[in-house]
Design a protein around this motif. Structure first.
Motif, PDB file in Angstrom:
ATOM      1  N   GLU A 107       0.828  -1.209   0.000  1.00 36.67           N
ATOM      2  CA  GLU A 107       0.000   0.000   0.000  1.00 36.67           C
ATOM      3  C   GLU A 107       0.855   1.249   0.000  1.00 36.67           C
ATOM      4  O   GLU A 107       1.991   1.257   0.497  1.00 36.67           O
ATOM      5  N   PHE A 108       0.295   2.299  -0.515  1.00 37.90           N
ATOM      6  CA  PHE A 108       0.955   3.602  -0.558  1.00 37.90           C
ATOM      7  C   PHE A 108       1.024   4.190   0.849  1.00 37.90           C
ATOM      8  O   PHE A 108       0.065   4.100   1.624  1.00 37.90           O
ATOM      9  N   VAL A 109       2.160   4.816   1.162  1.00 35.71           N
ATOM     10  CA  VAL A 109       2.330   5.486   2.449  1.00 35.71           C
ATOM     11  C   VAL A 109       2.469   6.995   2.258  1.00 35.71           C
ATOM     12  O   VAL A 109       1.733   7.772   2.863  1.00 35.71           O
ATOM     13  N   ALA A 110       3.417   7.400   1.424  1.00 39.15           N
ATOM     14  CA  ALA A 110       3.674   8.819   1.247  1.00 39.15           C
ATOM     15  C   ALA A 110       4.465   9.026  -0.040  1.00 39.15           C
ATOM     16  O   ALA A 110       5.138   8.115  -0.506  1.00 39.15           O
ATOM     17  N   SER A 111       4.374  10.235  -0.577  1.00 39.54           N
ATOM     18  CA  SER A 111       5.162  10.573  -1.753  1.00 39.54           C
ATOM     19  C   SER A 111       5.571  12.036  -1.695  1.00 39.54           C
ATOM     20  O   SER A 111       4.960  12.842  -0.977  1.00 39.54           O
ATOM     21  N   SER A 132       7.243  15.221  -4.370  1.00 42.94           N
ATOM     22  CA  SER A 132       7.551  15.617  -5.739  1.00 42.94           C
ATOM     23  C   SER A 132       9.053  15.819  -5.927  1.00 42.94           C
ATOM     24  O   SER A 132       9.818  15.820  -4.971  1.00 42.94           O
ATOM     25  N   ARG A 133       9.456  16.014  -7.185  1.00 42.28           N
ATOM     26  CA  ARG A 133      10.880  16.147  -7.495  1.00 42.28           C
ATOM     27  C   ARG A 133      11.524  17.307  -6.749  1.00 42.28           C
ATOM     28  O   ARG A 133      12.653  17.204  -6.272  1.00 42.28           O
ATOM     29  N   SER A 134      10.811  18.394  -6.639  1.00 42.84           N
ATOM     30  CA  SER A 134      11.352  19.589  -5.984  1.00 42.84           C
ATOM     31  C   SER A 134      11.039  19.634  -4.503  1.00 42.84           C
ATOM     32  O   SER A 134      11.412  20.593  -3.823  1.00 42.84           O
ATOM     33  N   ALA A 135      10.327  18.626  -4.009  1.00 42.09           N
ATOM     34  CA  ALA A 135       9.899  18.553  -2.605  1.00 42.09           C
ATOM     35  C   ALA A 135       8.814  19.577  -2.292  1.00 42.09           C
ATOM     36  O   ALA A 135       8.489  19.787  -1.126  1.00 42.09           O
ATOM     37  N   GLY A 136       8.234  20.169  -3.330  1.00 43.27           N
ATOM     38  CA  GLY A 136       7.203  21.157  -3.079  1.00 43.27           C
ATOM     39  C   GLY A 136       5.851  20.564  -2.728  1.00 43.27           C
ATOM     40  O   GLY A 136       5.007  21.237  -2.147  1.00 43.27           O
ATOM     41  N   ASP A 137       5.645  19.307  -3.102  1.00 38.91           N
ATOM     42  CA  ASP A 137       4.360  18.663  -2.835  1.00 38.91           C
ATOM     43  C   ASP A 137       4.589  17.326  -2.144  1.00 38.91           C
ATOM     44  O   ASP A 137       5.453  16.557  -2.550  1.00 38.91           O
ATOM     45  N   THR A 138       3.793  17.083  -1.136  1.00 43.68           N
ATOM     46  CA  THR A 138       3.836  15.807  -0.439  1.00 43.68           C
ATOM     47  C   THR A 138       2.413  15.263  -0.299  1.00 43.68           C
ATOM     48  O   THR A 138       1.444  16.035  -0.236  1.00 43.68           O
ATOM     49  N   TYR A 139       2.318  13.953  -0.259  1.00 42.67           N
ATOM     50  CA  TYR A 139       1.023  13.292  -0.131  1.00 42.67           C
ATOM     51  C   TYR A 139       1.173  12.141   0.857  1.00 42.67           C
ATOM     52  O   TYR A 139       2.223  11.505   0.937  1.00 42.67           O
ATOM     53  N   TYR A 140       0.085  11.901   1.596  1.00 39.18           N
ATOM     54  CA  TYR A 140       0.137  10.868   2.622  1.00 39.18           C
ATOM     55  C   TYR A 140      -1.131  10.024   2.601  1.00 39.18           C
ATOM     56  O   TYR A 140      -2.226  10.514   2.312  1.00 39.18           O
ATOM     57  N   ALA A 141      -0.969   8.775   2.940  1.00 43.17           N
ATOM     58  CA  ALA A 141      -2.126   7.942   3.200  1.00 43.17           C
ATOM     59  C   ALA A 141      -2.811   8.449   4.461  1.00 43.17           C
ATOM     60  O   ALA A 141      -2.156   8.955   5.380  1.00 43.17           O
ATOM     61  N   ASP A 142      -4.116   8.323   4.510  1.00 40.87           N
ATOM     62  CA  ASP A 142      -4.850   8.810   5.675  1.00 40.87           C
ATOM     63  C   ASP A 142      -4.368   8.147   6.962  1.00 40.87           C
ATOM     64  O   ASP A 142      -4.366   8.763   8.030  1.00 40.87           O
ATOM     65  N   SER A 143      -3.939   6.904   6.857  1.00 37.30           N
ATOM     66  CA  SER A 143      -3.544   6.151   8.049  1.00 37.30           C
ATOM     67  C   SER A 143      -2.272   6.682   8.704  1.00 37.30           C
ATOM     68  O   SER A 143      -2.009   6.378   9.871  1.00 37.30           O
ATOM     69  N   VAL A 144      -1.481   7.465   7.974  1.00 37.69           N
ATOM     70  CA  VAL A 144      -0.225   7.964   8.536  1.00 37.69           C
ATOM     71  C   VAL A 144      -0.184   9.480   8.613  1.00 37.69           C
ATOM     72  O   VAL A 144       0.773  10.046   9.164  1.00 37.69           O
ATOM     73  N   GLU A 156      -0.041  -1.476  13.993  1.00 35.08           N
ATOM     74  CA  GLU A 156      -0.526  -1.653  12.616  1.00 35.08           C
ATOM     75  C   GLU A 156       0.403  -1.038  11.571  1.00 35.08           C
ATOM     76  O   GLU A 156       0.164  -1.195  10.370  1.00 35.08           O
ATOM     77  N   ASP A 157       1.441  -0.348  12.010  1.00 35.09           N
ATOM     78  CA  ASP A 157       2.458   0.156  11.091  1.00 35.09           C
ATOM     79  C   ASP A 157       3.499  -0.919  10.768  1.00 35.09           C
ATOM     80  O   ASP A 157       4.373  -0.685   9.930  1.00 35.09           O
ATOM     81  N   THR A 158       3.417  -2.051  11.426  1.00 35.24           N
ATOM     82  CA  THR A 158       4.360  -3.132  11.163  1.00 35.24           C
ATOM     83  C   THR A 158       4.258  -3.596   9.717  1.00 35.24           C
ATOM     84  O   THR A 158       3.171  -3.933   9.236  1.00 35.24           O
ATOM     85  N   ALA A 159       5.381  -3.556   9.020  1.00 38.68           N
ATOM     86  CA  ALA A 159       5.400  -3.903   7.598  1.00 38.68           C
ATOM     87  C   ALA A 159       6.829  -3.817   7.080  1.00 38.68           C
ATOM     88  O   ALA A 159       7.719  -3.294   7.758  1.00 38.68           O
ATOM     89  N   VAL A 160       6.999  -4.315   5.874  1.00 44.71           N
ATOM     90  CA  VAL A 160       8.227  -4.039   5.131  1.00 44.71           C
ATOM     91  C   VAL A 160       7.975  -2.760   4.350  1.00 44.71           C
ATOM     92  O   VAL A 160       6.970  -2.644   3.638  1.00 44.71           O
ATOM     93  N   TYR A 161       8.868  -1.807   4.517  1.00 44.87           N
ATOM     94  CA  TYR A 161       8.729  -0.508   3.876  1.00 44.87           C
ATOM     95  C   TYR A 161       9.654  -0.436   2.662  1.00 44.87           C
ATOM     96  O   TYR A 161      10.842  -0.775   2.760  1.00 44.87           O
ATOM     97  N   TYR A 162       9.101   0.015   1.559  1.00 46.65           N
ATOM     98  CA  TYR A 162       9.836   0.125   0.308  1.00 46.65           C
ATOM     99  C   TYR A 162       9.847   1.571  -0.168  1.00 46.65           C
ATOM    100  O   TYR A 162       8.824   2.263  -0.088  1.00 46.65           O
TER     101      TYR A 162
END
Length: 117
Positions: A45-49, A51-63, A88-94
């Motif tokens: 599942e997606f956690v966070a992202s 942008s190239r310039s770091a101007g935009d960030t996005y997060y899953a609601d759970s985090v 519930e944050d237990t996982a392999v993070y990629y």
């Protein structure tokens, strides 16, 4: 670009961890970067992202409100600061890279985060 994630470990609920993802090659600055996770028996599942310039960030609601993604283009590294960790944050993070919107084609090997209650 090759990605190497690190920083995982075993912690107690409420603790913090910072994951790092170091990139080799010259394409890092061309990539939006993301963190994903896969818990045992579940789909990735997606956690966070960010942008190239770091101007935009996005997060899953759970985090949202607990995790912060950042990047240092001079060091070819993206980070995931994780606070107030829950079991519930237990996982392999990629970590993953998306070069110019072509999709996440670059993936690191994953780092395990285990949160115990």
């Amino acid at each position: 670009v090759q990605l190497q994630a690190s920083g995982g470990g075993s912690v107690q609920a409420g603790d913090s961890l910072r994951l790092s993802c170091a990139a080799s090659g010259r394409t890092f600055s061309r990539c939006a970067m993301g963190w994903f996770r896969q818990a045992p028996g579940k789909e990735r599942e997606f956690v966070a992202s960010i942008s190239r310039s770091a101007g935009d960030t996005y997060y899953a609601d759970s985090v949202k409100g607990r995790f912060t993604i950042s990047r240092d283009n001079a060091k070819n590294t993206v980070y995931l600061q994780m606070n107030s960790l829950k079991p519930e944050d237990t996982a392999v993070y990629y970590c993953a890279g998306d070069e110019y919107g072509q999709g996440y084609h670059y993936w690191g090997q994953g780092t395990l985060v285990t949160v115990s209650s």
